[in-house]
Design a protein around this motif. Structure first.
Motif, PDB file in Angstrom:
ATOM      1  N   ILE A   1      -4.152 -15.289  -2.765  1.00 44.94           N
ATOM      2  CA  ILE A   1      -3.490 -14.087  -2.279  1.00 44.94           C
ATOM      3  C   ILE A   1      -4.496 -12.975  -2.520  1.00 44.94           C
ATOM      4  CG2 ILE A   1      -1.562 -12.493  -2.529  1.00 44.94           C
ATOM      5  CD1 ILE A   1       0.051 -14.965  -3.552  1.00 44.94           C
ATOM      6  N   GLU A   2      -5.154 -12.579  -1.452  1.00 46.49           N
ATOM      7  CA  GLU A   2      -6.279 -11.650  -1.542  1.00 46.49           C
ATOM      8  C   GLU A   2      -5.774 -10.220  -1.721  1.00 46.49           C
ATOM      9  OE1 GLU A   2     -10.176 -12.054   0.832  1.00 46.49           O
ATOM     10  OE2 GLU A   2      -8.903 -10.689   1.961  1.00 46.49           O
ATOM     11  N   LEU A   3      -6.144  -9.640  -2.838  1.00 41.05           N
ATOM     12  CA  LEU A   3      -5.750  -8.270  -3.138  1.00 41.05           C
ATOM     13  C   LEU A   3      -6.742  -7.294  -2.512  1.00 41.05           C
ATOM     14  CD1 LEU A   3      -4.881  -8.783  -6.891  1.00 41.05           C
ATOM     15  CD2 LEU A   3      -3.334  -8.818  -4.937  1.00 41.05           C
ATOM     16  N   PRO A   4      -6.266  -6.185  -1.983  1.00 43.35           N
ATOM     17  CA  PRO A   4      -7.154  -5.216  -1.340  1.00 43.35           C
ATOM     18  C   PRO A   4      -7.850  -4.331  -2.377  1.00 43.35           C
ATOM     19  CG  PRO A   4      -4.892  -4.454  -1.205  1.00 43.35           C
ATOM     20  CD  PRO A   4      -4.858  -5.798  -1.877  1.00 43.35           C
ATOM     21  N   VAL A   5      -8.813  -4.902  -3.099  1.00 43.13           N
ATOM     22  CA  VAL A   5      -9.412  -4.198  -4.233  1.00 43.13           C
ATOM     23  C   VAL A   5     -10.105  -2.891  -3.832  1.00 43.13           C
ATOM     24  CG1 VAL A   5      -9.595  -6.209  -5.720  1.00 43.13           C
ATOM     25  CG2 VAL A   5     -11.440  -5.717  -4.152  1.00 43.13           C
ATOM     26  N   TRP A   6     -10.709  -2.846  -2.674  1.00 46.76           N
ATOM     27  CA  TRP A   6     -11.362  -1.607  -2.235  1.00 46.76           C
ATOM     28  C   TRP A   6     -10.329  -0.489  -2.078  1.00 46.76           C
ATOM     29  CZ3 TRP A   6     -16.303  -0.114  -1.890  1.00 46.76           C
ATOM     30  CH2 TRP A   6     -16.576   1.060  -1.198  1.00 46.76           C
ATOM     31  N   GLU A   7      -9.217  -0.815  -1.424  1.00 46.65           N
ATOM     32  CA  GLU A   7      -8.162   0.170  -1.209  1.00 46.65           C
ATOM     33  C   GLU A   7      -7.508   0.579  -2.527  1.00 46.65           C
ATOM     34  OE1 GLU A   7      -8.575  -2.625   0.507  1.00 46.65           O
ATOM     35  OE2 GLU A   7      -8.709  -2.050   2.615  1.00 46.65           O
ATOM     36  N   VAL A   8      -7.368  -0.369  -3.450  1.00 45.05           N
ATOM     37  CA  VAL A   8      -6.828  -0.046  -4.769  1.00 45.05           C
ATOM     38  C   VAL A   8      -7.738   0.968  -5.450  1.00 45.05           C
ATOM     39  CG1 VAL A   8      -6.368  -0.952  -7.091  1.00 45.05           C
ATOM     40  CG2 VAL A   8      -5.565  -2.213  -5.085  1.00 45.05           C
TER      41      VAL A   8
ATOM     42  N   GLN B   1      -9.777 -13.307  -7.304  1.00 49.48           N
ATOM     43  CA  GLN B   1     -10.774 -13.730  -6.327  1.00 49.48           C
ATOM     44  C   GLN B   1     -12.107 -14.095  -6.976  1.00 49.48           C
ATOM     45  OE1 GLN B   1      -8.395 -10.583  -3.808  1.00 49.48           O
ATOM     46  NE2 GLN B   1     -10.547 -10.393  -3.454  1.00 49.48           N
ATOM     47  N   LEU B   2     -12.089 -14.423  -8.265  1.00 51.64           N
ATOM     48  CA  LEU B   2     -13.287 -14.788  -8.998  1.00 51.64           C
ATOM     49  C   LEU B   2     -13.849 -16.100  -8.461  1.00 51.64           C
ATOM     50  CD1 LEU B   2     -14.975 -14.012 -11.568  1.00 51.64           C
ATOM     51  CD2 LEU B   2     -13.520 -15.635 -12.783  1.00 51.64           C
TER      52      LEU B   2
ATOM     53  N   ILE C   1       2.530   2.926  -4.629  1.00 45.52           N
ATOM     54  CA  ILE C   1       1.801   2.846  -3.364  1.00 45.52           C
ATOM     55  C   ILE C   1       1.777   1.380  -2.958  1.00 45.52           C
ATOM     56  CG2 ILE C   1      -0.416   3.187  -2.216  1.00 45.52           C
ATOM     57  CD1 ILE C   1      -0.932   5.408  -4.340  1.00 45.52           C
ATOM     58  N   ILE C   2       2.197   1.102  -1.759  1.00 46.53           N
ATOM     59  CA  ILE C   2       2.236  -0.268  -1.278  1.00 46.53           C
ATOM     60  C   ILE C   2       0.993  -0.535  -0.441  1.00 46.53           C
ATOM     61  CG2 ILE C   2       3.485  -1.930   0.150  1.00 46.53           C
ATOM     62  CD1 ILE C   2       6.062  -0.379  -0.614  1.00 46.53           C
ATOM     63  N   LEU C   3       0.252  -1.567  -0.839  1.00 42.88           N
ATOM     64  CA  LEU C   3      -0.939  -1.973  -0.108  1.00 42.88           C
ATOM     65  C   LEU C   3      -0.758  -3.424   0.326  1.00 42.88           C
ATOM     66  CD1 LEU C   3      -3.667  -0.468  -2.460  1.00 42.88           C
ATOM     67  CD2 LEU C   3      -2.879   0.456  -0.292  1.00 42.88           C
TER      68      LEU C   3
END
Length: 106
Positions: free
Chosen positions: A59-66, A43-44, A88-90
């Motif tokens: 494909i936006e990764l849930p970085v906060w949740e990671v 997402q840079l 862990i599936i996010l």
């Protein structure tokens, strides 16, 4: 690879992979999405420049949740708990940009 194989689409797992396109898009050798559709995981913000100014489809990764999960796992390890979940599936989500050409029905 692009010249020999002539792919119509790429999925880039990181900004570094997309950065290889910068010289080609800047020189006009490749036009995204006219010549090559591109989807990125990273997402840079600079990726837009790599794609010739085109807003990337991501494909936006849930970085906060990671980050939360990593912190929780680190805490469990420090507390010496025997069972730390290793999988862990996010959920991710597809964010439409302008880097994917419409499907050609021909």
């Amino acid at each position: 690879y692009l010249e020999n194989q002539k792919p119509t689409a790429l999925i880039c797992g990181c900004a570094r992979a997309a950065a290889y396109l910068k010289d080609l898009t800047n020189s006009g050798e490749i036009s995204v999405p006219n010549d090559l559709s591109v989807i990125v995981f990273d997402q840079l913000p600079a990726i837009r420049d790599y794609l010739g100014g085109v807003k990337p489809t991501t494909i936006e990764l849930p970085v906060w949740e990671v980050g939360e999960q990593i912190g929780s796992m680190a805490h469990q390890i420090v507390q010496e708990k025997a069972t730390v979940r290793h999988e862990i599936i996010l959920p991710c989500r597809l964010v439409h940009g302008d880097s994917v050409a419409p499907l050609n029905e021909n």
